[in-house]
Design an enzyme around this catalytic site. Structure first.
Site, PDB file in Angstrom:
ATOM      1  N   ALA A   1       0.828  -1.218   0.000  1.00  0.00           N
ATOM      2  CA  ALA A   1       0.000   0.000   0.000  1.00  0.00           C
ATOM      3  C   ALA A   1       0.857   1.261   0.000  1.00  0.00           C
ATOM      4  CB  ALA A   1      -0.928  -0.005   1.214  1.00  0.00           C
TER       5      ALA A   1
ATOM      6  N   GLY B   1      -1.207   5.989  -2.472  1.00  0.00           N
ATOM      7  CA  GLY B   1      -1.737   6.580  -3.709  1.00  0.00           C
ATOM      8  C   GLY B   1      -2.950   5.796  -4.199  1.00  0.00           C
TER       9      GLY B   1
ATOM     10  N   CYS C   1       5.249  -0.789 -11.891  1.00  0.00           N
ATOM     11  CA  CYS C   1       5.618   0.390 -12.690  1.00  0.00           C
ATOM     12  C   CYS C   1       6.957   0.104 -13.365  1.00  0.00           C
ATOM     13  CB  CYS C   1       5.632   1.661 -11.859  1.00  0.00           C
ATOM     14  SG  CYS C   1       6.712   1.593 -10.429  1.00  0.00           S
TER      15      CYS C   1
HETATM   16  C1  LIG Z   1       4.835   0.163  -5.759  1.00  0.00           C
HETATM   17  S1  LIG Z   1       5.197   0.519  -4.115  1.00  0.00           S
HETATM   18  C2  LIG Z   1       3.656   1.035  -3.472  1.00  0.00           C
HETATM   19  C3  LIG Z   1       3.028   2.248  -4.063  1.00  0.00           C
HETATM   20  C4  LIG Z   1       1.703   2.599  -3.415  1.00  0.00           C
HETATM   21  N1  LIG Z   1       0.760   1.516  -3.438  1.00  0.00           N
HETATM   22  C5  LIG Z   1       1.054   3.808  -4.053  1.00  0.00           C
HETATM   23  O1  LIG Z   1       0.207   3.661  -4.935  1.00  0.00           O
HETATM   24  O2  LIG Z   1       1.392   4.917  -3.640  1.00  0.00           O
HETATM   25  C6  LIG Z   1       5.403  -1.072  -3.406  1.00  0.00           C
HETATM   26  C7  LIG Z   1       5.322  -1.134  -1.912  1.00  0.00           C
HETATM   27  O3  LIG Z   1       5.606  -2.470  -1.516  1.00  0.00           O
HETATM   28  C8  LIG Z   1       6.162  -2.417  -0.222  1.00  0.00           C
HETATM   29  N2  LIG Z   1       6.831  -3.691   0.051  1.00  0.00           N
HETATM   30  C9  LIG Z   1       7.980  -4.159  -0.487  1.00  0.00           C
HETATM   31  N3  LIG Z   1       8.274  -5.363   0.024  1.00  0.00           N
HETATM   32  C10 LIG Z   1       7.283  -5.677   0.901  1.00  0.00           C
HETATM   33  C11 LIG Z   1       7.043  -6.790   1.762  1.00  0.00           C
HETATM   34  N4  LIG Z   1       7.876  -7.813   1.799  1.00  0.00           N
HETATM   35  N5  LIG Z   1       5.937  -6.755   2.539  1.00  0.00           N
HETATM   36  C12 LIG Z   1       5.091  -5.704   2.506  1.00  0.00           C
HETATM   37  N6  LIG Z   1       5.281  -4.621   1.717  1.00  0.00           N
HETATM   38  C13 LIG Z   1       6.355  -4.614   0.911  1.00  0.00           C
HETATM   39  C14 LIG Z   1       7.100  -1.223  -0.280  1.00  0.00           C
HETATM   40  O4  LIG Z   1       7.355  -0.718   1.010  1.00  0.00           O
HETATM   41  C15 LIG Z   1       6.310  -0.267  -1.162  1.00  0.00           C
HETATM   42  O5  LIG Z   1       5.596   0.659  -0.390  1.00  0.00           O
END
Ligand SMILES: C[S@@+](CC[C@H](N)C(=O)[O-])C[C@H]1O[C@@H](n2cnc3c(N)ncnc32)[C@H](O)[C@@H]1O
EC number: 2.1.1.176
Length: 456
Positions: A269, A273, A391
């Site tokens: 999350a 966004g 992305c």
């Molecule tokens: C693409 S970004 C999120 C963008 C967000 N959803 C938005 O629309 O603003 C991916 C997210 O995955 C989280 N993430 C990465 N590895 C993770 C894990 N093992 N468990 C939970 N969250 C994770 C990161 O902290 C990051 O916030």
């Protein structure tokens, strides 16, 4: 201003070594510096951003030029000397409002302020002067003779990315992709339709001195025409009427077609966004369980949902590659995996990422993405929809991850046919049934999404 720019660039470089632990985001370093210097004028703030992101966007091209005038290889130069020369070269090549002599003198002045030894100050002086003379006629590598180096230098990308795109896309499309990554993205915002309609927000923004146009693709998007003040102080922003978000992200979220009353699980999350968009679509009926492992991002999500006045969002801070602390029999109507990825589709927005990434990152992210999908999938109710978003433009993190997931989960299938709730999505669905936006084709961030249906 130039001194601050060099400081930010140097900190980013030191803390974001390719292959090392992830350091702070460039945006966060810039924001921190701006909040440490509240008296900077809006034009100075804009110049600081331009210098920092410009140098990191064009670093490959700048280093090539510096290499042509330096008797030492660029990677052997003192890091501060190199960053001073990068800043000077950027100003000479891209900012015609700054006279060449001023750019050269400024770099020498900064070398003295940083108390570099006299020999290094002399080196900066000599190299900056040579650059000022040589740059106008400096030839770039010839694409006929060295196609990979030519693409890498002219468009300032690492050679491995240039080679990969030339091989996969062919020269014409590879050059278009790389050139699009160096353009400034439009200032897109998403309207908080829980509080206001896009048309009314346009009027409100007009009264605040901000001209906008309707979103080009998204029904809840607007494009800011130009910004001459900090947007975060505008009453409309503080009242939670809008947030910055690329239209590609807005469109991708619409694919999930949430209905009021739905229970939604969102993995990744982040700063919310997409969570806040989903909450808008639920219209106060239904719940979203927003999961992320980053405390800092969950805190930002919390602030964002409060500012936007959105309800029905529960936060869960956990590593979602491990078994989730959710009742095993619980089922969700919708699941969104907003996957962590290489971000190679958003290089125009985060130009520095191109120097951070390495070829091995793609498989590393693919393993992480597969683990997140594996943990979330059992919570899907029959007849529900699962949306996987990245992305990145790279197949290892997109089609390959989906193919492997569908092989190991025969009860899921790619959702057939058009998305009834969001007809604006249809032009972005390719022949394989995947949603795809491309900077060079649509002037949008490069997103990939796959909508999967679980059998009843
Ligand atoms: C693409 S970004 C999120 C963008 C967000 N959803 C938005 O629309 O603003 C991916 C997210 O995955 C989280 N993430 C990465 N590895 C993770 C894990 N093992 N468990 C939970 N969250 C994770 C990161 O902290 C990051 O916030």
């Amino acid at each position: 201003m130039r001194g601050l720019a060099v400081e930010i660039i140097s900190i980013w470089q030191k803390t974001n070594v390719p292959g090392g632990a992830p350091g702070p985001f460039l945006d966060a370093l810039i924001e921190q510096t701006l909040s440490d210097h509240p008296r900077l004028s809006h034009p100075d703030r804009a110049l600081l951003r331009e210098l920092v992101t410009g140098v990191l966007r064009w670093r490959g091209r700048l280093d090539y030029a510096i290499g042509q005038v330096s008797h030492q290889p660029v990677n052997k130069l003192h890091p501060l000397v190199l960053n001073l020369l990068r800043l000077t070269t950027y100003q000479l090549l891209f900012l015609d409002r700054i006279p060449a002599s001023a750019a050269v003198n400024e770099s020498v002045k900064l070398a003295k302020i940083h108390r570099l030894p006299p020999a290094l100050i002399g080196f900066v002086n000599a190299a900056a002067r040579k650059l000022a003379t040589a740059l106008p006629d400096l030839p770039l590598p010839d694409p006929e003779i060295e196609p990979v180096t030519a693409l890498a230098v002219a468009t300032s990308h690492p050679e491995w990315l240039a080679a990969r795109w030339l091989e996969r896309l062919g020269p014409e499309a590879a050059w278009k992709r790389a050139q699009a990554n160096n353009l400034h993205p439009p200032l897109s915002i998403r309207v908080n339709t829980a509080l206001i309609s896009p048309a009314t927000l346009q009027v409100v923004l007009q009264t605040e001195g901000i001209a906008t146009e309707s979103g080009r693709f998204s029904p809840v998007g607007l494009t800011i025409c130009s910004l001459k003040q900090s947007p975060f102080n505008l009453p409309s922003y503080q009242r939670g009427l809008w947030l910055f978000q690329d239209e590609a992200a807005q469109l991708a979220t619409l694919l999930l077609q949430p209905q009021p009353g739905h229970g939604i699980l969102e993995i990744g999350a982040g700063r919310g966004g997409k969570t806040t968009h989903l909450a808008q679509l639920l219209r106060g009926k239904g719940r979203i369980l927003a999961v992320d492992h980053s405390l800092e991002r969950m805190a930002a999500l919390n602030r964002s949902r409060q500012r936007l006045g959105l309800t029905g969002v529960d936060l869960l801070l956990t590593d979602a590659t491990l078994s989730l602390p959710i009742q095993p029999e619980h089922r969700f109507d919708r699941i969104l995996i907003d996957a962590p990825c290489s971000g190679l589709g958003v290089l125009r927005r985060h130009p520095e990422l191109r120097w951070r990434r390495q070829p091995g990152d793609l498989d590393r992210f693919a393993r992480l993405q597969a683990a997140l999908l594996r943990q979330a999938a059992p919570y899907m109710r029959p007849g529900g929809l699962l949306l996987y978003i990245t992305c990145t433009t790279e197949p290892e993190e997109n089609e390959s991850v989906m193919a492997a997931f569908l092989r190991s989960h025969p009860d899921f299938a790619l959702h057939p046919g058009p998305v009834s709730d969001a007809p604006e999505i249809t032009p972005f669905i390719d022949a394989d049934g995947y949603f795809r936006t491309l900077p060079e084709r649509h002037d949008l961030d490069g997103f990939f999404a796959a909508l999967l249906a679980k059998e009843r």
